[in-house]
Design a protein around this motif. Sequence first.
Motif, PDB file in Angstrom:
ATOM      1  N   VAL A  45     -86.994  50.592   1.187  1.00  0.00           N
ATOM      2  CA  VAL A  45     -87.508  50.854  -0.148  1.00  0.00           C
ATOM      3  C   VAL A  45     -87.525  52.363  -0.362  1.00  0.00           C
ATOM      4  O   VAL A  45     -87.644  53.130   0.590  1.00  0.00           O
ATOM      5  CB  VAL A  45     -88.919  50.261  -0.364  1.00  0.00           C
ATOM      6  CG1 VAL A  45     -88.870  48.756  -0.449  1.00  0.00           C
ATOM      7  CG2 VAL A  45     -89.876  50.687   0.746  1.00  0.00           C
ATOM      8  N   PHE A  46     -87.366  52.771  -1.616  1.00  0.00           N
ATOM      9  CA  PHE A  46     -87.313  54.180  -1.967  1.00  0.00           C
ATOM     10  C   PHE A  46     -88.490  54.525  -2.868  1.00  0.00           C
ATOM     11  O   PHE A  46     -88.854  53.730  -3.738  1.00  0.00           O
ATOM     12  CB  PHE A  46     -85.995  54.495  -2.679  1.00  0.00           C
ATOM     13  CG  PHE A  46     -84.800  54.216  -1.827  1.00  0.00           C
ATOM     14  CD1 PHE A  46     -84.292  55.179  -0.980  1.00  0.00           C
ATOM     15  CD2 PHE A  46     -84.203  52.967  -1.844  1.00  0.00           C
ATOM     16  CE1 PHE A  46     -83.193  54.917  -0.176  1.00  0.00           C
ATOM     17  CE2 PHE A  46     -83.106  52.691  -1.048  1.00  0.00           C
ATOM     18  CZ  PHE A  46     -82.601  53.664  -0.203  1.00  0.00           C
ATOM     19  N   TYR A  47     -89.079  55.691  -2.641  1.00  0.00           N
ATOM     20  CA  TYR A  47     -90.224  56.138  -3.430  1.00  0.00           C
ATOM     21  C   TYR A  47     -90.004  57.567  -3.891  1.00  0.00           C
ATOM     22  O   TYR A  47     -89.358  58.359  -3.213  1.00  0.00           O
ATOM     23  CB  TYR A  47     -91.517  56.088  -2.600  1.00  0.00           C
ATOM     24  CG  TYR A  47     -91.905  54.700  -2.178  1.00  0.00           C
ATOM     25  CD1 TYR A  47     -92.535  53.831  -3.062  1.00  0.00           C
ATOM     26  CD2 TYR A  47     -91.647  54.250  -0.893  1.00  0.00           C
ATOM     27  CE1 TYR A  47     -92.896  52.552  -2.678  1.00  0.00           C
ATOM     28  CE2 TYR A  47     -92.004  52.967  -0.499  1.00  0.00           C
ATOM     29  CZ  TYR A  47     -92.624  52.132  -1.399  1.00  0.00           C
ATOM     30  OH  TYR A  47     -92.979  50.862  -1.006  1.00  0.00           O
ATOM     31  N   ASP A  48     -90.583  57.899  -5.035  1.00  0.00           N
ATOM     32  CA  ASP A  48     -90.588  59.256  -5.564  1.00  0.00           C
ATOM     33  C   ASP A  48     -92.051  59.638  -5.760  1.00  0.00           C
ATOM     34  O   ASP A  48     -92.792  58.923  -6.435  1.00  0.00           O
ATOM     35  CB  ASP A  48     -89.832  59.295  -6.889  1.00  0.00           C
ATOM     36  CG  ASP A  48     -89.621  60.705  -7.415  1.00  0.00           C
ATOM     37  OD1 ASP A  48     -90.461  61.592  -7.136  1.00  0.00           O
ATOM     38  OD2 ASP A  48     -88.624  60.920  -8.112  1.00  0.00           O
ATOM     39  N   MET A  49     -92.473  60.735  -5.176  1.00  0.00           N
ATOM     40  CA  MET A  49     -93.873  61.152  -5.263  1.00  0.00           C
ATOM     41  C   MET A  49     -94.277  61.585  -6.672  1.00  0.00           C
ATOM     42  O   MET A  49     -95.465  61.643  -6.977  1.00  0.00           O
ATOM     43  CB  MET A  49     -94.145  62.299  -4.287  1.00  0.00           C
ATOM     44  CG  MET A  49     -94.038  61.898  -2.845  1.00  0.00           C
ATOM     45  SD  MET A  49     -94.381  63.324  -1.790  1.00  0.00           S
ATOM     46  CE  MET A  49     -93.605  62.780  -0.273  1.00  0.00           C
ATOM     47  N   GLY A  50     -93.300  61.892  -7.508  1.00  0.00           N
ATOM     48  CA  GLY A  50     -93.621  62.333  -8.856  1.00  0.00           C
ATOM     49  C   GLY A  50     -94.440  63.614  -8.818  1.00  0.00           C
ATOM     50  O   GLY A  50     -94.093  64.565  -8.134  1.00  0.00           O
ATOM     51  N   GLU A  51     -95.559  63.647  -9.522  1.00  0.00           N
ATOM     52  CA  GLU A  51     -96.427  64.827  -9.573  1.00  0.00           C
ATOM     53  C   GLU A  51     -97.340  64.936  -8.356  1.00  0.00           C
ATOM     54  O   GLU A  51     -97.934  65.982  -8.121  1.00  0.00           O
ATOM     55  CB  GLU A  51     -97.282  64.796 -10.847  1.00  0.00           C
ATOM     56  CG  GLU A  51     -96.470  64.869 -12.127  1.00  0.00           C
ATOM     57  CD  GLU A  51     -95.694  66.179 -12.241  1.00  0.00           C
ATOM     58  OE1 GLU A  51     -96.263  67.244 -11.923  1.00  0.00           O
ATOM     59  OE2 GLU A  51     -94.511  66.127 -12.631  1.00  0.00           O
ATOM     60  N   ALA A  52     -97.461  63.865  -7.576  1.00  0.00           N
ATOM     61  CA  ALA A  52     -98.339  63.852  -6.399  1.00  0.00           C
ATOM     62  C   ALA A  52     -97.656  64.523  -5.209  1.00  0.00           C
ATOM     63  O   ALA A  52     -96.460  64.814  -5.241  1.00  0.00           O
ATOM     64  CB  ALA A  52     -98.716  62.420  -6.048  1.00  0.00           C
TER      65      ALA A  52
END
Length: 75
Positions: A45-52
């Motif tokens: 699975v792939f995740y993007d932390m965004g602003e965090a």
Amino acid sequence: PPASDPAPPIPETQRKYMDNPEGVFAATKKVACDGGGGALGHPVVFYDMGEADSVECLYCDRRFVLAPGAGDHDH
């Protein structure tokens, strides 16, 4: 009567990982997790932390933390 018996207590060996999920330093805000691979892993699975500055895998609770001084250079 209850619909089903209560769940058995979680063994201490498993609780250790639930209460203290594995932390992984990441060089970018975009990360991939496979749960460690092998028989104990899970689908990639792939995740993007965004602003965090961190994100937690929804499968295995592994926490990816942006390494100090790291930035996201792969826009």
